[in-house]
Every structure is written in structure tokens, then in C-alpha cells.
Design an enzyme around this catalytic site. Structure first.
Site, mmCIF file in Angstrom:
data_model
loop_
_atom_site.group_PDB
_atom_site.id
_atom_site.type_symbol
_atom_site.label_atom_id
_atom_site.label_comp_id
_atom_site.label_asym_id
_atom_site.label_seq_id
_atom_site.Cartn_x
_atom_site.Cartn_y
_atom_site.Cartn_z
ATOM 1 N N ARG A 13 -3.361 -5.677 -2.829
ATOM 2 C CA ARG A 13 -2.474 -6.812 -2.546
ATOM 3 C C ARG A 13 -2.557 -7.155 -1.048
ATOM 4 N NH1 ARG A 13 1.351 -8.464 0.834
ATOM 5 N NH2 ARG A 13 2.174 -6.340 0.860
ATOM 6 N N CYS A 239 -2.133 -9.485 9.539
ATOM 7 C CA CYS A 239 -0.899 -10.260 9.516
ATOM 8 C C CYS A 239 -1.247 -11.648 10.018
ATOM 9 C CB CYS A 239 0.166 -9.616 10.405
ATOM 10 S SG CYS A 239 1.648 -10.621 10.579
ATOM 11 N N ASN A 248 -3.633 -2.633 7.598
ATOM 12 C CA ASN A 248 -2.737 -1.519 7.334
ATOM 13 C C ASN A 248 -3.418 -0.233 7.752
ATOM 14 O OD1 ASN A 248 -0.609 -2.918 5.481
ATOM 15 N ND2 ASN A 248 -2.610 -3.627 4.791
#
Ligand code: ZN
Length: 308
Positions: A13, A239, A248
Site C-alpha cells: 500500500r 511522502c 518507510n
């Protein structure tokens, strides 16, 4: 150290959504199957959002259906609103991950609502959640906001209060959306929420590795009693509102760190490194993490020296 942690794989995701070219559904299913085989059974497989906003994740309902054939997989889907949450429940998603941000500017740019409006939608969803469904609450910009800078501990505590009492059995995740948190800040915030709401709640931490502090921040949260950590295969992700922000924290980095400390992750590091190498080669992927390259290079060196 006789303890274990749960790694929640968010690559399919959080990672895939920042990859430009559409990743075919079969390819996504391949990664879900292989991640599960590596020992990662809690996977955020996609989002229920408007298909126009995130075309990469438009096949989430199909993927959710196909994921039922992977026996140990506990799929999670991200939902940003009450309406999308209901859509996900209607599709029989076993676990919803609701996202809202502490900072008003970030929440408005993310879901075009104030944090209070999102909080009300979360409470409506959480209080009507069927007993056989699970909920994760993702608190975005819990440490730092790309628009407003450092976020205050009191603001996080105040926002959390009604959200926790709405469904105490949910999993509560504090997210370092920009990756600008440091280990002391992570430690201070988890200490504060632990003191305010109790350490026996299911706390989780979502780290980004923008400044190379992802694993250090995870360890700081671990020392505060946190045992659930989000991570992304090959460090995929980013982001959109934080220029230069890398992805991440890489799942293989956390497996390496925890297993080296004697903390069980239940994951097969070698297998994960191989799979992360494959994910890093996805067209348009921006990969990160360190363990993958270090371990791959070590194996290559061993192979060379054994063949001479
Ligand atoms: Zn993330």
C-alpha cells in the site's frame, strides 16, 4: 531477550502507491504470496479510496478477494473516511486501517477535512465495527508535519482521547509521516501516551527512514514497550508533501536488527532480502534500506571466494 515483535508489511500500500506505472494485479498477488511465505502475515494490501485519486491502488477490492486464498495472510486495507470504511466492510475486509493526521494542514491536504471531522468519522466507524472485524488507527504527523513543523505531545494526547475510548481493542499507531522524528522524540511521545492511556493498549509505530533514523526510532519505541512496527519491503514509499523524503523503514532492516538482538520477528531474512531485491527493480520504484545491499554483497563475496 525472550520477546517477539510483529512487523506489519505496508509495502503493497504505502510503497506501491508512490510507484508510477501500474503494477499488474498478478504481480501484486505474487508479492503478497511471497511476503506471507517470508513470515509477514499482517500486510496492508491496499486502500479503499477514490480510484481517480490513486489509480495504482484501484485494484484493491480484487486483490482483497484474491488474498483469501493465501492461508495465513491477515490483509489490512487503508480507509480515509467513514464512507470508504463502510465500503471496505461491505467487501468483507477483515481489518481496516483508518488514517487521520494530528496537523490540520496535513489532514486537509490528505483527506480534505479537519482532524476533528475525521475523528468523528472514525468514532462512527469504530463504535459500529462488527466484533469479528479489526481496526488499526493510524495517527499521521504525530511527530512532525511537512507544513506546520514539530507536533506537540499534548495535541496528540488530546486527539487520541475520544478515539481510544471509542474502541479500546483497536491498534493505535503513531506515524512519523515525514521521517523527521528522532529517537528521543519517539521515546517521549510513546512514554506520554503510555502514561495517559495505559501500556496494555496495542501500540504501534510507523517509521520513515528519510534521515537514516528509521531503525533507531523503531528501537526507541521498542524500549517504550511498543511491539508492532510498520515497515516496507525494500524501503519503498515516500511522502508526496515532503520533498526528498525517502520511504518507510525497510522491512529487511528491521528483521536484521531485531533478530540480531534476539527478538523474534518470525521472518526469514534471507528470503526477504531476495524478495526485496525483486521489489527494488519494479519500474518506477524508489528503494531504500541498507541490509538488502549489505547482505547481497556479502553473499556475492562468499560465492566468489568459495569458487576459487
Ligand atoms: Zn509511510
Amino acid at each position: 531477550m525472550n520477546t517477539s515483535v510483529t512487523l506489519v508489511e505496508v509495502g503493497p500500500r504505502d510503497g506501491f502507491q508512490s510507484v508510477g506505472p501500474f503494477i499488474p494485479t498478478e504481480k501484486k498477488l505474487h508479492f503478497l504470496t511471497q511476503l506471507d511465505a517470508c513470515g509477514l502475515h499482517d500486510i496492508e494490501i491496499g486502500s479503499f479510496v477514490s480510484q481517480k485519486a490513486l489509480p495504482q491502488l484501484a485494484d484493491t477490492p480484487t486483490l482483497l478477494e484474491l488474498a483469501r486464498d493465501i492461508p495465513r495472510l491477515r490483509p489490512r486495507v487503508l480507509v480515509p473516511t467513514l464512507q470508504q470504511g463502510r465500503r471496505a466492510l461491505a467487501a468483507d475486509a477483515p481489518c481496516l486501517a483508518f488514517v487521520l493526521s494530528v496537523s490540520e494542514a496535513h489532514n486537509r491536504s490528505n483527506v480534505r477535512r479537519t482532524p476533528e471531522a475525521s475523528a468523528s468519522e472514525y468514532v462512527a466507524l469504530a463504535t459500529s465495527l462488527p466484533d469479528d472485524k479489526e481496526m488499526r488507527l493510524n495517527i499521521g504527523t504525530a511527530f512532525d508535519c511537512p507544513f506546520e513543523g514539530r507536533v506537540q505531545v499534548d495535541d496528540v494526547v488530546r486527539l487520541l482521547e475520544p478515539l481510544i475510548s471509542a474502541l479500546p481493542r483497536a491498534e493505535f499507531c503513531l506515524c512519523d509521516t515525514t521521517g523527521r522524528a528522532d529517537p528521543k522524540q519517539v521515546s517521549d511521545l510513546f512514554k506520554a501516551v503510555g502514561e495517559s492511556f495505559g501500556r496494555d493498549l496495542r501500540w504501534a509505530f510507523h517509521a520513515h527512514d528519510t534521515y537514516g533514523l528509521g531503525a533507531a526510532n523503531v528501537y526507541a519505541a521498542f524500549l517504550q514497550g511498543v511491539r508492532v512496527f510498520d515497515a516496507s519491503i525494500a524501503g519503498l514509499g515516500g511522502c508526496p508533501f515532503a520533498p526528498g523524503a525517502t520511504g518507510n523503514v525497510a522491512t529487511e532492516d528491521l528483521i536484521y536488527m531485531f533478530e540480531k538482538m534476539g527478538v523474534s520477528t518470525g521472518c526469514d531474512l534471507d528470503r526477504m532480502v531476495a524478495l526485496a531485491g525483486e521489489a527494488a527493480l519494479l519500474p518506477g520504484a524508489q528503494s531504500g534500506g541498507r541490509a538488502r545491499q549489505a547482505i547481497t554483497a556479502r553473499y556475492a563475496a562468499e560465492l566468489n571466494s568459495s569458487s576459487t
